[in-house]
Write an enzyme that holds these catalytic residues in place. Structure first.
Site, mmCIF file in Angstrom:
data_model
loop_
_atom_site.group_PDB
_atom_site.id
_atom_site.type_symbol
_atom_site.label_atom_id
_atom_site.label_comp_id
_atom_site.label_asym_id
_atom_site.label_seq_id
_atom_site.Cartn_x
_atom_site.Cartn_y
_atom_site.Cartn_z
ATOM 1 N N ILE A 1 0.809 -1.219 0.000
ATOM 2 C CA ILE A 1 0.000 0.000 0.000
ATOM 3 C C ILE A 1 0.842 1.269 0.000
ATOM 4 O O ILE A 1 0.287 2.366 0.028
ATOM 5 C CB ILE A 1 -0.967 0.028 1.201
ATOM 6 C CG1 ILE A 1 -0.198 -0.097 2.511
ATOM 7 C CG2 ILE A 1 -2.019 -1.037 1.082
ATOM 8 C CD1 ILE A 1 -1.073 0.129 3.713
ATOM 9 N N THR B 1 6.949 1.654 1.763
ATOM 10 C CA THR B 1 8.308 2.027 1.371
ATOM 11 C C THR B 1 8.324 3.392 0.697
ATOM 12 O O THR B 1 9.245 4.190 0.921
ATOM 13 C CB THR B 1 8.912 0.963 0.445
ATOM 14 O OG1 THR B 1 8.962 -0.289 1.143
ATOM 15 C CG2 THR B 1 10.328 1.339 0.019
ATOM 16 N N LYS C 1 14.887 -1.539 6.754
ATOM 17 C CA LYS C 1 13.816 -2.484 6.411
ATOM 18 C C LYS C 1 14.336 -3.859 6.810
ATOM 19 O O LYS C 1 14.852 -4.614 5.996
ATOM 20 C CB LYS C 1 13.513 -2.419 4.913
ATOM 21 C CG LYS C 1 12.547 -3.464 4.395
ATOM 22 C CD LYS C 1 11.119 -3.000 4.440
ATOM 23 C CE LYS C 1 10.203 -4.038 3.797
ATOM 24 N NZ LYS C 1 8.801 -3.598 3.761
ATOM 25 N N SER D 1 10.198 -9.741 1.957
ATOM 26 C CA SER D 1 9.917 -10.922 1.137
ATOM 27 C C SER D 1 9.816 -10.496 -0.325
ATOM 28 O O SER D 1 9.596 -9.324 -0.628
ATOM 29 C CB SER D 1 8.607 -11.576 1.573
ATOM 30 O OG SER D 1 8.666 -12.012 2.913
ATOM 31 N N ASP E 1 12.379 -2.832 -2.161
ATOM 32 C CA ASP E 1 12.237 -1.891 -1.051
ATOM 33 C C ASP E 1 13.597 -1.492 -0.487
ATOM 34 O O ASP E 1 13.843 -0.320 -0.172
ATOM 35 C CB ASP E 1 11.382 -2.511 0.059
ATOM 36 C CG ASP E 1 9.941 -2.715 -0.353
ATOM 37 O OD1 ASP E 1 9.543 -2.190 -1.417
ATOM 38 O OD2 ASP E 1 9.205 -3.403 0.381
ATOM 39 N N GLU F 1 10.957 0.290 8.966
ATOM 40 C CA GLU F 1 9.774 -0.071 8.182
ATOM 41 C C GLU F 1 9.410 -1.533 8.415
ATOM 42 O O GLU F 1 10.265 -2.422 8.318
ATOM 43 C CB GLU F 1 10.013 0.174 6.689
ATOM 44 C CG GLU F 1 8.775 -0.129 5.857
ATOM 45 C CD GLU F 1 9.038 -0.106 4.363
ATOM 46 O OE1 GLU F 1 8.354 -0.846 3.634
ATOM 47 O OE2 GLU F 1 9.941 0.639 3.924
ATOM 48 N N GLY F 2 8.153 -1.769 8.716
ATOM 49 C CA GLY F 2 7.670 -3.127 8.913
ATOM 50 C C GLY F 2 7.522 -3.866 7.597
ATOM 51 O O GLY F 2 7.914 -3.386 6.530
ATOM 52 N N VAL F 3 6.919 -5.043 7.677
ATOM 53 C CA VAL F 3 6.727 -5.865 6.485
ATOM 54 C C VAL F 3 5.263 -6.281 6.416
ATOM 55 O O VAL F 3 4.665 -6.664 7.417
ATOM 56 C CB VAL F 3 7.670 -7.098 6.507
ATOM 57 C CG1 VAL F 3 7.425 -7.962 7.728
ATOM 58 C CG2 VAL F 3 7.550 -7.910 5.233
ATOM 59 N N SER G 1 -1.314 6.993 1.541
ATOM 60 C CA SER G 1 -0.457 6.948 0.364
ATOM 61 C C SER G 1 -1.342 6.700 -0.855
ATOM 62 O O SER G 1 -2.070 5.705 -0.909
ATOM 63 C CB SER G 1 0.578 5.828 0.515
ATOM 64 O OG SER G 1 1.358 5.690 -0.644
#
Length: 225
Positions: A13, A16, A37, A41, A55, A122-124, A182
């Protein structure tokens, strides 16, 4: 502690894009930044030309850092080829990912930069995406005890997804600094309309980032001083 966790209300979404935009805006304001990050994946091999769109590569570019084996490993130590939730992607490669190891790595990375450096993690995937065999992304950010910037899209259904994520964060007493909508390319609704609806229903601060646009200057205070 000048650290912020960038979480997503869903997958793909714009986390990044927002993290990179925030990184560039902070640097332009004169503030040193380290954006990370830790887990990703669907990452091509470093020798693959497609890696430049990953990313990890985008966040390195936002910091004017070269793409080398060393910078990639320092940015994203847990990289998996399959575009799956990290626990599934790791299993496919015969690897494992432990929450304790991830949290320890993040804590070391947060402590490493010079004082005054803004650290963005930043999460995943989405907030509740499976991270390990036992833990979700929510468990990760709770273990780090960091304030959160939640990224939403502007696609059909984004308002519901964002409100659900906000409710989850509030239920778990997470410090939500703001929501960023975003812009989703091709979405039928302008991001400003989505942002207004989220703010009205959730009573939280909501910012907008257009595709091709930068992070709003008035929103830089989402990162703790």
């Amino acid at each position: 502690m000048s650290t912020l966790f960038v979480a997503g209300a869903g997958t793909e979404i714009g986390k990044t894009y927002v993290t990179a935009a925030l990184t560039r805006a902070l640097r332009a304001s004169g503030r040193p930044v380290r954006a990370l990050k830790p887990v990703a994946s669907g990452v091509p091999d470093l020798s693959d030309p497609d890696f430049s769109a990953s990313d990890t590569a985008l966040l390195l570019a936002a910091q004017d850092l070269p793409v080398t084996p060393e910078t990639v490993a320092a940015m994203t130590p847990w990289r998996f080829a399959a575009p799956l939730a990290p626990d599934l992607a790791a299993a496919r490669e015969g690897r494992s990912l432990a929450l304790a190891d991830l949290v320890a790595w993040c804590e070391t990375a947060i402590a490493a930069p010079a004082p005054g450096t803004a650290v963005l993690i930043e999460g995943v995937g989405g907030l509740m995406s499976p991270l390990t065999a036992e833990a979700t992304g929510l468990a990760w950010l709770k273990a780090l005890r960091l304030p959160v910037l939640l990224v939403s899209g502007s696609y059909l259904g984004a308002i519901s997804h964002a409100l659900t994520a906000i409710e989850t964060l509030h239920h778990h007493a997470v410090d939500l600094r703001a929501v960023v909508v975003s812009e989703t390319p091709g979405a039928p609704t302008p991001p400003e309309t989505v942002a207004e609806a989220i703010a009205r229903h959730a009573g939280v601060r909501v910012l907008c980032v257009a595709r091709g646009g930068g992070f709003p200057a008035e929103g830089l205070d989402v990162v703790p001083a």
